[in-house]
Design a protein around this motif. Sequence first.
Motif, PDB file in Angstrom:
ATOM      1  N   TRP A   1       0.825  -1.235   0.025  1.00 16.13           N
ATOM      2  CA  TRP A   1      -0.040  -0.051  -0.057  1.00 16.13           C
ATOM      3  C   TRP A   1       0.973   1.416   0.115  1.00 16.13           C
ATOM      4  O   TRP A   1       0.480   2.255  -0.817  1.00 16.13           O
ATOM      5  N   TRP A   2       2.209   1.067   0.604  1.00 15.74           N
ATOM      6  CA  TRP A   2       2.694   2.300   0.850  1.00 15.74           C
ATOM      7  C   TRP A   2       3.483   2.915  -0.626  1.00 15.74           C
ATOM      8  O   TRP A   2       3.932   3.731  -0.765  1.00 15.74           O
ATOM      9  N   LYS A   3       3.628   1.700  -1.386  1.00 16.27           N
ATOM     10  CA  LYS A   3       4.215   2.004  -2.780  1.00 16.27           C
ATOM     11  C   LYS A   3       3.383   2.346  -3.931  1.00 16.27           C
ATOM     12  O   LYS A   3       3.513   2.470  -4.917  1.00 16.27           O
TER      13      LYS A   3
ATOM     14  N   LEU B   1      -5.808  13.724  -7.079  1.00 15.57           N
ATOM     15  CA  LEU B   1      -6.639  14.369  -6.221  1.00 15.57           C
ATOM     16  C   LEU B   1      -5.909  14.772  -4.824  1.00 15.57           C
ATOM     17  O   LEU B   1      -5.753  16.011  -4.402  1.00 15.57           O
ATOM     18  N   LEU B   2      -5.331  13.757  -4.321  1.00 10.38           N
ATOM     19  CA  LEU B   2      -4.479  13.728  -2.949  1.00 10.38           C
ATOM     20  C   LEU B   2      -3.347  14.445  -3.168  1.00 10.38           C
ATOM     21  O   LEU B   2      -2.794  15.327  -2.359  1.00 10.38           O
TER      22      LEU B   2
ATOM     23  N   GLN C   1      -2.245   2.908   9.838  1.00  8.09           N
ATOM     24  CA  GLN C   1      -1.929   3.387   8.725  1.00  8.09           C
ATOM     25  C   GLN C   1      -2.571   4.894   8.553  1.00  8.09           C
ATOM     26  O   GLN C   1      -1.913   5.743   8.019  1.00  8.09           O
ATOM     27  N   ARG C   2      -3.724   5.182   9.354  1.00  8.22           N
ATOM     28  CA  ARG C   2      -4.283   6.264   9.647  1.00  8.22           C
ATOM     29  C   ARG C   2      -3.153   7.325  10.126  1.00  8.22           C
ATOM     30  O   ARG C   2      -2.970   8.678   9.566  1.00  8.22           O
ATOM     31  N   LEU C   3      -2.487   6.972  11.079  1.00 10.89           N
ATOM     32  CA  LEU C   3      -1.389   8.021  11.791  1.00 10.89           C
ATOM     33  C   LEU C   3      -0.513   8.107  10.735  1.00 10.89           C
ATOM     34  O   LEU C   3       0.096   9.249  10.806  1.00 10.89           O
ATOM     35  N   ILE C   4       0.146   7.029  10.285  1.00 12.33           N
ATOM     36  CA  ILE C   4       1.312   7.337   9.103  1.00 12.33           C
ATOM     37  C   ILE C   4       0.937   8.111   8.066  1.00 12.33           C
ATOM     38  O   ILE C   4       1.543   9.063   7.535  1.00 12.33           O
ATOM     39  N   PHE C   5      -0.175   8.123   7.627  1.00 13.25           N
ATOM     40  CA  PHE C   5      -0.906   9.093   6.596  1.00 13.25           C
ATOM     41  C   PHE C   5      -0.977  10.664   7.094  1.00 13.25           C
ATOM     42  O   PHE C   5      -0.534  11.355   6.153  1.00 13.25           O
TER      43      PHE C   5
ATOM     44  N   THR D   1       6.942  12.195  11.011  1.00 12.36           N
ATOM     45  CA  THR D   1       7.083  12.594  12.543  1.00 12.36           C
ATOM     46  C   THR D   1       7.567  11.435  13.463  1.00 12.36           C
ATOM     47  O   THR D   1       7.674  10.371  13.240  1.00 12.36           O
ATOM     48  N   TYR D   2       7.719  12.067  14.862  1.00 12.90           N
ATOM     49  CA  TYR D   2       8.002  10.947  15.864  1.00 12.90           C
ATOM     50  C   TYR D   2       7.023   9.932  15.769  1.00 12.90           C
ATOM     51  O   TYR D   2       7.066   8.612  15.833  1.00 12.90           O
ATOM     52  N   TRP D   3       5.738  10.276  15.850  1.00 12.75           N
ATOM     53  CA  TRP D   3       4.769   9.429  15.901  1.00 12.75           C
ATOM     54  C   TRP D   3       4.437   8.694  14.890  1.00 12.75           C
ATOM     55  O   TRP D   3       3.851   7.353  14.752  1.00 12.75           O
ATOM     56  N   GLY D   4       4.600   9.271  13.667  1.00  9.65           N
ATOM     57  CA  GLY D   4       4.506   8.327  12.446  1.00  9.65           C
ATOM     58  C   GLY D   4       5.673   7.408  12.582  1.00  9.65           C
ATOM     59  O   GLY D   4       5.239   6.346  11.943  1.00  9.65           O
ATOM     60  N   ARG D   5       6.742   7.575  12.790  1.00  8.88           N
ATOM     61  CA  ARG D   5       7.644   6.485  12.779  1.00  8.88           C
ATOM     62  C   ARG D   5       7.595   5.652  13.839  1.00  8.88           C
ATOM     63  O   ARG D   5       7.630   4.441  13.555  1.00  8.88           O
ATOM     64  N   ARG D   6       6.806   5.841  14.899  1.00  8.56           N
ATOM     65  CA  ARG D   6       6.619   5.085  15.810  1.00  8.56           C
ATOM     66  C   ARG D   6       5.579   4.063  15.259  1.00  8.56           C
ATOM     67  O   ARG D   6       5.476   2.659  15.536  1.00  8.56           O
TER      68      ARG D   6
END
Length: 425
Positions: A143-145, A151-152, A197-201, A206-211
Motif C-alpha cells: 500500500w505504501w508503494k 486529487l490527494l 496506517q491512518r497515523l502514518i498518513f 514525525t516521531y509518532w509516524g515513525r513509531r
Amino acid sequence: MTDRCTQLAILLIVAVYVAITPTDSWAGLVQSLDLTSAQADLIGDPPPYPYHRLFINSAIRGYQWVFGETRGASCPMHPECSEYTEGAFTETGVIPAIMLTTDRVLRCGNDLDNYELVRVGQTQRYADPLPRGSGRSAGDEPWWKAPVHPLLAQANAKSTAKSPHPAPRPINDSLQLGFANWLQERKEYDRAITEYQRLIFSAPRTYWGRRAEDDLMSCYYESGHYTEAFDLGIGLLERDLGPLRKDRVLLEIGKSSIRRGDYGGARFHLVKVSPDARDRSAMLEGVSYAFESRWGDASRSFGDVSPRSTLTENATACKHLCAEGAALRLKNPTKAGILAVIPGLGYLYDGYERTALSAFVVNSLLIWGTVEAFHDGNPGVGTAMTLFTAGWYSGNIYGSIQSAKRRNERSHARLMAKFDLGFPF
C-alpha cells in the motif's frame, strides 16, 4: 422399459443442469451486474467451459445430494471427502486430482493418530487440507508503494505551498498511537492496522509516524501477514535510520523471512545488525537453520550467543534440541514410493497400518476384477476397469510418498515447537 428410460433421462438432465450451473457462472455474473449490451461487449465472451468437469461435478454434487446428510456427518476428516475431491478438481488438473482423491479415500477414517484435531462447529474432526500455495502475487504492490491519487497529490501540493513549515502536530497523535497499541494487545489486528496506517498518513516523518511504522510492522507480523511485514521493513531500510531502529527493522525482517520460508534471505539481513543486537540475530539464524534441518549449522549459530547474554540459557536449550533433531528418524519418500509398487506397502512403511490394509484390499480387488473381465472375453469392461484401477493404483503410490513427507513434517514441526528463543517469535 419406457419408465426406466424416462427415469434415466430425467436423472441425466438434472445432473447436467447441476454440473453446468455453478454459483459463479459467467452468465450469472453478467446478469448480477445488470450491464448494458455495450458494457457486456466490452467484457467480451465468456471463457470456454471445461467440459471434462461435466461428469466430475455431476458425480460430486450427486453424491453430496444423495449421501451428504448421512455420510457427511460420519466422515471424521475436515474437509469431508466430497469437499476435498471438489477442491482437488477445482485447484489442480485431472490426473493430480484423481491421485489426491484416491489417496484421501484410502486414508479416510484410518490411522487418525497421524492427524491434528480441529473444532468444526460443534464437533471435532481431523484436519487433512489440500496442499495449496498462498500469499500475495508478485505483481501486487504494497500500500505504501501505490501511486498517490491525483486529487490527494494536488491537495498536498496546495497545503505545502501555503506554508513552507509544517504546523505543529496536535497532541492526539499520541492518543491515536496508544489506541492502536491497545487494539494490538487485544489481538484486534485489522483495526489496529487501520489505526497505524491512518497515523502514518496523517503524520508522516514525525516521531509518532515513525513509531506507528515500527508498530505496524510488528502488528503485521503478529497477525500472520509476514509478506506485508517484510515489504514494510524493506521500504524502511531505504531511509537513513538510526542504529537502534535499523537493528529493530532488520530483526523484524529476519523473523518475517523465516515465517515465509525464506531462510537464506533471513540470514542475509540478520548478519547486518550491529553488535548490540548480535545475540538475538544469532538465535534467529540458528532457528532458520533448524527449519532447514541443518542441525550442525543451527547448533553453531546458537553457540555464537555471548555467555554473558540473557539468552544464554535459551541458546543452550536450543543446542540440545538440535542434537535431538539430528537423531530424528525420518521416512524416505522415495523409498515409500518404491515400496508402494506393492499396494499398501508404502503406507505400511510410513506407519499408516490401517490405510495400508485398505490400499492392499481395494487395489487387489480391482486388479482381480480387471483380469477376470479380460479372461471372460469382455475387453470393453476390462479396458474401463484398467483405467479405473490405474487411478487407484497411482493414488496408492502418490499417497505413500505424500504420507512420508507429511509424517516427516509433523515430526519436524513438533520438535520446532519446543524452541524457545527467549523473545517473541
